[in-house]
Design a protein around this motif. Structure first.
Motif, PDB file in Angstrom:
ATOM      1  N   TYR A 445      -2.855   3.187  -5.680  1.00  0.00           N
ATOM      2  CA  TYR A 445      -4.069   3.930  -5.313  1.00  0.00           C
ATOM      3  C   TYR A 445      -3.717   5.408  -5.197  1.00  0.00           C
ATOM      4  O   TYR A 445      -2.857   5.788  -4.400  1.00  0.00           O
ATOM      5  CB  TYR A 445      -4.643   3.412  -3.994  1.00  0.00           C
ATOM      6  N   LYS A 446      -4.365   6.222  -6.017  1.00  0.00           N
ATOM      7  CA  LYS A 446      -4.135   7.663  -6.009  1.00  0.00           C
ATOM      8  C   LYS A 446      -5.280   8.358  -5.260  1.00  0.00           C
ATOM      9  O   LYS A 446      -6.453   8.095  -5.551  1.00  0.00           O
ATOM     10  CB  LYS A 446      -4.028   8.201  -7.437  1.00  0.00           C
ATOM     11  N   VAL A 447      -4.925   9.235  -4.324  1.00  0.00           N
ATOM     12  CA  VAL A 447      -5.922   9.981  -3.563  1.00  0.00           C
ATOM     13  C   VAL A 447      -6.185  11.307  -4.273  1.00  0.00           C
ATOM     14  O   VAL A 447      -5.260  12.086  -4.522  1.00  0.00           O
ATOM     15  CB  VAL A 447      -5.432  10.255  -2.123  1.00  0.00           C
ATOM     16  N   ILE A 448      -7.430  11.534  -4.610  1.00  0.00           N
ATOM     17  CA  ILE A 448      -7.832  12.767  -5.285  1.00  0.00           C
ATOM     18  C   ILE A 448      -8.609  13.639  -4.307  1.00  0.00           C
ATOM     19  O   ILE A 448      -9.556  13.177  -3.668  1.00  0.00           O
ATOM     20  CB  ILE A 448      -8.706  12.464  -6.524  1.00  0.00           C
ATOM     21  N   TRP A 449      -8.202  14.887  -4.186  1.00  0.00           N
ATOM     22  CA  TRP A 449      -8.888  15.827  -3.303  1.00  0.00           C
ATOM     23  C   TRP A 449      -8.987  17.181  -4.009  1.00  0.00           C
ATOM     24  O   TRP A 449      -7.998  17.690  -4.509  1.00  0.00           O
ATOM     25  CB  TRP A 449      -8.140  15.971  -1.975  1.00  0.00           C
ATOM     26  N   ARG A 450     -10.190  17.686  -4.078  1.00  0.00           N
ATOM     27  CA  ARG A 450     -10.463  18.945  -4.770  1.00  0.00           C
ATOM     28  C   ARG A 450      -9.984  18.900  -6.230  1.00  0.00           C
ATOM     29  O   ARG A 450      -9.465  19.860  -6.771  1.00  0.00           O
ATOM     30  CB  ARG A 450      -9.839  20.121  -4.024  1.00  0.00           C
ATOM     31  N   GLY A 451     -10.152  17.721  -6.834  1.00  0.00           N
ATOM     32  CA  GLY A 451      -9.822  17.570  -8.241  1.00  0.00           C
ATOM     33  C   GLY A 451      -8.355  17.353  -8.541  1.00  0.00           C
ATOM     34  O   GLY A 451      -7.969  17.258  -9.709  1.00  0.00           O
ATOM     35  N   LYS A 452      -7.519  17.240  -7.525  1.00  0.00           N
ATOM     36  CA  LYS A 452      -6.079  17.071  -7.731  1.00  0.00           C
ATOM     37  C   LYS A 452      -5.577  15.814  -7.015  1.00  0.00           C
ATOM     38  O   LYS A 452      -6.107  15.414  -5.981  1.00  0.00           O
ATOM     39  CB  LYS A 452      -5.314  18.287  -7.183  1.00  0.00           C
ATOM     40  N   GLU A 453      -4.550  15.218  -7.583  1.00  0.00           N
ATOM     41  CA  GLU A 453      -3.907  14.089  -6.922  1.00  0.00           C
ATOM     42  C   GLU A 453      -3.019  14.622  -5.798  1.00  0.00           C
ATOM     43  O   GLU A 453      -2.098  15.409  -6.041  1.00  0.00           O
ATOM     44  CB  GLU A 453      -3.068  13.302  -7.926  1.00  0.00           C
ATOM     45  N   VAL A 454      -3.300  14.205  -4.568  1.00  0.00           N
ATOM     46  CA  VAL A 454      -2.552  14.724  -3.421  1.00  0.00           C
ATOM     47  C   VAL A 454      -1.665  13.668  -2.759  1.00  0.00           C
ATOM     48  O   VAL A 454      -0.795  14.009  -1.949  1.00  0.00           O
ATOM     49  CB  VAL A 454      -3.505  15.334  -2.367  1.00  0.00           C
ATOM     50  N   ARG A 455      -1.876  12.393  -3.100  1.00  0.00           N
ATOM     51  CA  ARG A 455      -1.072  11.350  -2.473  1.00  0.00           C
ATOM     52  C   ARG A 455      -1.203  10.068  -3.286  1.00  0.00           C
ATOM     53  O   ARG A 455      -2.240   9.826  -3.906  1.00  0.00           O
ATOM     54  CB  ARG A 455      -1.536  11.119  -1.024  1.00  0.00           C
ATOM     55  N   THR A 456      -0.157   9.234  -3.273  1.00  0.00           N
ATOM     56  CA  THR A 456      -0.173   7.968  -3.994  1.00  0.00           C
ATOM     57  C   THR A 456       0.293   6.850  -3.065  1.00  0.00           C
ATOM     58  O   THR A 456       1.283   7.017  -2.335  1.00  0.00           O
ATOM     59  CB  THR A 456       0.746   8.013  -5.231  1.00  0.00           C
ATOM     60  N   PHE A 457      -0.421   5.745  -3.073  1.00  0.00           N
ATOM     61  CA  PHE A 457      -0.045   4.584  -2.269  1.00  0.00           C
ATOM     62  C   PHE A 457       0.246   3.396  -3.185  1.00  0.00           C
ATOM     63  O   PHE A 457      -0.440   3.175  -4.194  1.00  0.00           O
ATOM     64  CB  PHE A 457      -1.171   4.203  -1.302  1.00  0.00           C
ATOM     65  N   TYR A 458       1.271   2.628  -2.811  1.00  0.00           N
ATOM     66  CA  TYR A 458       1.654   1.416  -3.533  1.00  0.00           C
ATOM     67  C   TYR A 458       1.309   0.222  -2.643  1.00  0.00           C
ATOM     68  O   TYR A 458       1.781   0.133  -1.500  1.00  0.00           O
ATOM     69  CB  TYR A 458       3.138   1.440  -3.872  1.00  0.00           C
ATOM     70  N   ILE A 459       0.462  -0.658  -3.163  1.00  0.00           N
ATOM     71  CA  ILE A 459      -0.059  -1.783  -2.391  1.00  0.00           C
ATOM     72  C   ILE A 459       0.449  -3.095  -3.001  1.00  0.00           C
ATOM     73  O   ILE A 459       0.310  -3.318  -4.212  1.00  0.00           O
ATOM     74  CB  ILE A 459      -1.606  -1.770  -2.381  1.00  0.00           C
ATOM     75  N   TYR A 460       1.021  -3.946  -2.173  1.00  0.00           N
ATOM     76  CA  TYR A 460       1.550  -5.234  -2.632  1.00  0.00           C
ATOM     77  C   TYR A 460       1.000  -6.355  -1.750  1.00  0.00           C
ATOM     78  O   TYR A 460       0.974  -6.225  -0.515  1.00  0.00           O
ATOM     79  CB  TYR A 460       3.074  -5.285  -2.526  1.00  0.00           C
ATOM     80  N   LYS A 461       0.567  -7.418  -2.391  1.00  0.00           N
ATOM     81  CA  LYS A 461       0.333  -8.656  -1.647  1.00  0.00           C
ATOM     82  C   LYS A 461       1.463  -9.601  -1.990  1.00  0.00           C
ATOM     83  O   LYS A 461       1.692  -9.924  -3.172  1.00  0.00           O
ATOM     84  CB  LYS A 461      -1.015  -9.280  -1.985  1.00  0.00           C
ATOM     85  N   LEU A 462       2.207 -10.032  -0.967  1.00  0.00           N
ATOM     86  CA  LEU A 462       3.431 -10.809  -1.146  1.00  0.00           C
ATOM     87  C   LEU A 462       3.276 -12.182  -0.502  1.00  0.00           C
ATOM     88  O   LEU A 462       2.490 -12.360   0.440  1.00  0.00           O
ATOM     89  CB  LEU A 462       4.611 -10.067  -0.520  1.00  0.00           C
ATOM     90  N   LYS A 463       4.039 -13.170  -0.989  1.00  0.00           N
ATOM     91  CA  LYS A 463       3.932 -14.532  -0.460  1.00  0.00           C
ATOM     92  C   LYS A 463       5.249 -14.989   0.160  1.00  0.00           C
ATOM     93  O   LYS A 463       6.326 -14.498  -0.161  1.00  0.00           O
ATOM     94  CB  LYS A 463       3.526 -15.501  -1.567  1.00  0.00           C
ATOM     95  N   ASP A 464       5.126 -15.948   1.082  1.00  0.00           N
ATOM     96  CA  ASP A 464       6.281 -16.633   1.679  1.00  0.00           C
ATOM     97  C   ASP A 464       7.256 -15.658   2.340  1.00  0.00           C
ATOM     98  O   ASP A 464       8.384 -15.456   1.873  1.00  0.00           O
ATOM     99  CB  ASP A 464       7.004 -17.464   0.616  1.00  0.00           C
ATOM    100  N   TYR A 465       6.845 -15.075   3.459  1.00  0.00           N
ATOM    101  CA  TYR A 465       7.703 -14.146   4.207  1.00  0.00           C
ATOM    102  C   TYR A 465       8.887 -14.890   4.808  1.00  0.00           C
ATOM    103  O   TYR A 465       8.725 -15.927   5.460  1.00  0.00           O
ATOM    104  CB  TYR A 465       6.886 -13.471   5.313  1.00  0.00           C
TER     105      TYR A 465
END
Length: 476
Positions: A445-465
């Motif tokens: 997920y890339k956060v766009i603010w004022r037309g620019k990418e300002v932050r990036t998040f990596y999201i994982y759904k994982l199994k069997d902790y």
């Protein structure tokens, strides 16, 4: 008085609509302090408990909403402005009081503290009340006034640790200006309620290895070099911006002129030493601009005194108002084609956007049974607020300094064998992935603010902790 009430009421209404309708989310610090309010305690890792207690009260009344979190600084700012007018009018008259109750409200520093629910909001409030009470107590030297000073000082300490400046500054003022009170027992009565109110913080720290004091001492001592001129210049620039430039320049002049005026010098004592302390510290380490901000309550009384009779009064209001507007609506930099003055990657507002949408994305993966965790406490706090149902979230230590979430590890073992959602500002480390049986889904997920990418998040759904081996905190 009516004009002061009207102007501050208009500001209150503006802030209310800003919170409700402008597309900014809670800052990571605000989200963290809100999460603290769900774990009420005598104190916390990096700060005393006042911010958590106030959040607890407002969220009980208004629910877990952005308005509930931010209504406190709005109210405190409004009340402080009215009390400041009454206090300053008694000493310097209505003209100075009018300036002092209105001009600070549109400066950069006060605007931030009137909108964001950080520890600075209650601290500036109780510090300012303490200074007013101390001034009155010096005038009358009544026991009940000094007890009031102790109560307000204790509340300031419960808000933020720099409240300890009140004691040495008061003793310094007595030693140089009010020697007659050094041997009077009345001022020392203030120490009793101040100590009683501060006691829970010391008890909590005793129970937790004095981690708060280790944290504060680390912040004050950590340095990359012996002398760093750029750090001092950055600090001075930050102070000038906090006071909206012209008032800061007037303050430097006011400090100098006030030293010969017994009526003014009190306010110099309760502002200049704090400024000098952090200025000297800035030669050795990075000092955040807001660290000295609390001292400008007294500083603004001096500024108002000199500005009220100066040709710089109107320019100060105009410049402060322009900065006020651009601070709240930073896309104006792009609209007016002055983006280089504040490019999106340096825009502080970038820390206030993207969190709600991140919460929505995680909510789509969350069924209510998964563990939600991150290696960044900022992400953990924001997810706790913005994921549906406000779930308990965790922060794992993969090699960083300690934070409050390191004290909240209980419960993670209950997720052994279950699925989890991991969110980070970078790709998942191998040891995180190896703690699970596999990846169910991953996305960016890339956060766009004022037309620019300002932050990036990596999201994982994982199994069997299976359990995760964490790193020891790298300092405090």
């Amino acid at each position: 008085m009516i004009l002061v009430l009207l102007l501050n009421l208009l500001l209150f209404i503006f802030r209310l609509f800003y919170i409700l309708y402008y597309p900014v989310d809670l800052s990571p610090e605000e989200a963290q302090y809100w999460d603290w309010s769900r774990h009420l305690d005598l104190s916390y890792y990096s700060k005393p408990p006042m911010v958590a207690y106030l959040n607890f009260l407002t969220t009980k009344l208004l629910g877990n909403t952005e308005l509930a979190v931010r209504i406190t600084p709005m109210i405190l700012s409004f009340v402080l402005s009215i009390l400041t007018y009454i206090f300053v009018r008694r000493i310097f008259g209505p003209r100075v009081a009018l300036v002092c109750a209105t001009l600070p409200q549109i400066t950069v520093g006060y605007s931030i503290n009137s909108l964001l629910m950080t520890t600075d909001a209650p601290f500036v409030f109780f510090w300012s009340l303490s200074v007013m009470a101390i001034h009155t107590a010096f005038e009358k030297n009544e026991k009940k006034l000094w007890i009031l000073v102790g109560i307000l000082s204790g509340l300031a300490f419960l808000s933020k640790y720099p409240a300890v400046f009140l004691l040495p500054i008061t003793l310094l003022y007595m030693a140089f200006i009010r020697k007659d009170l050094l041997m009077s027992p009345s001022p020392y009565l203030s120490l009793i309620p101040a100590f009683i109110l501060s006691l829970p913080v010391f008890i909590w720290n005793y129970q937790h290895g004095f981690v708060s004091f280790k944290h504060v001492s680390t912040l004050a001592s950590k340095s990359d070099s012996l002398i760093e001129l750029s750090g001092a210049l950055e600090f001075l620039g930050g102070q000038a911006l906090l006071l909206s430039i012209l008032p800061f320049l007037v303050l430097l002049y006011a400090w100098l002129k006030s030293l010969k005026d017994r009526k003014l010098v009190f306010f110099t004592f309760y502002s200049l030493p704090v400024f000098l302390f952090f200025l000297i510290l800035s030669f050795h380490k990075r000092v955040e601009a807001n660290w000295a901000g609390f001292s400008y309550f007294s500083g603004f009384i001096l500024v108002s005194y000199f500005l009220s009779r100066s040709f710089l009064l109107i320019p100060s209001y105009l410049l402060s108002f322009v900065l006020f507007i651009f601070l709240h609506f930073t896309p104006l930099f792009d609209i007016f084609k002055i983006t280089p003055l504040l490019p999106p990657e340096r825009d502080p507002t970038k820390f206030l956007v993207g969190w709600k949408d991140l919460g929505k994305r995680v909510s789509q993966l969350y069924t209510g049974s998964e563990m939600i965790f991150s290696p960044q406490y900022q992400v953990s706090a924001e997810l706790a607020f913005y994921v549906k149902g406000n779930p308990r979230t965790y922060c794992v230590n993969l090699g960083r300094r300690m934070n409050q979430y390191d004290l909240w590890k209980e419960g993670m073992e209950n997720y052994i064998g279950k699925s989890a959602i991991f969110v980070s500002v970078g790709p998942a480390e191998k040891r995180v992935l190896s703690a699970f049986g596999g990846i169910i889904k991953e996305e960016i997920y890339k956060v766009i603010w004022r037309g620019k990418e300002v932050r990036t998040f990596y999201i994982y759904k994982l199994k069997d902790y299976r359990g995760l081996e964490e790193s020891l905190p790298m300092g405090y």
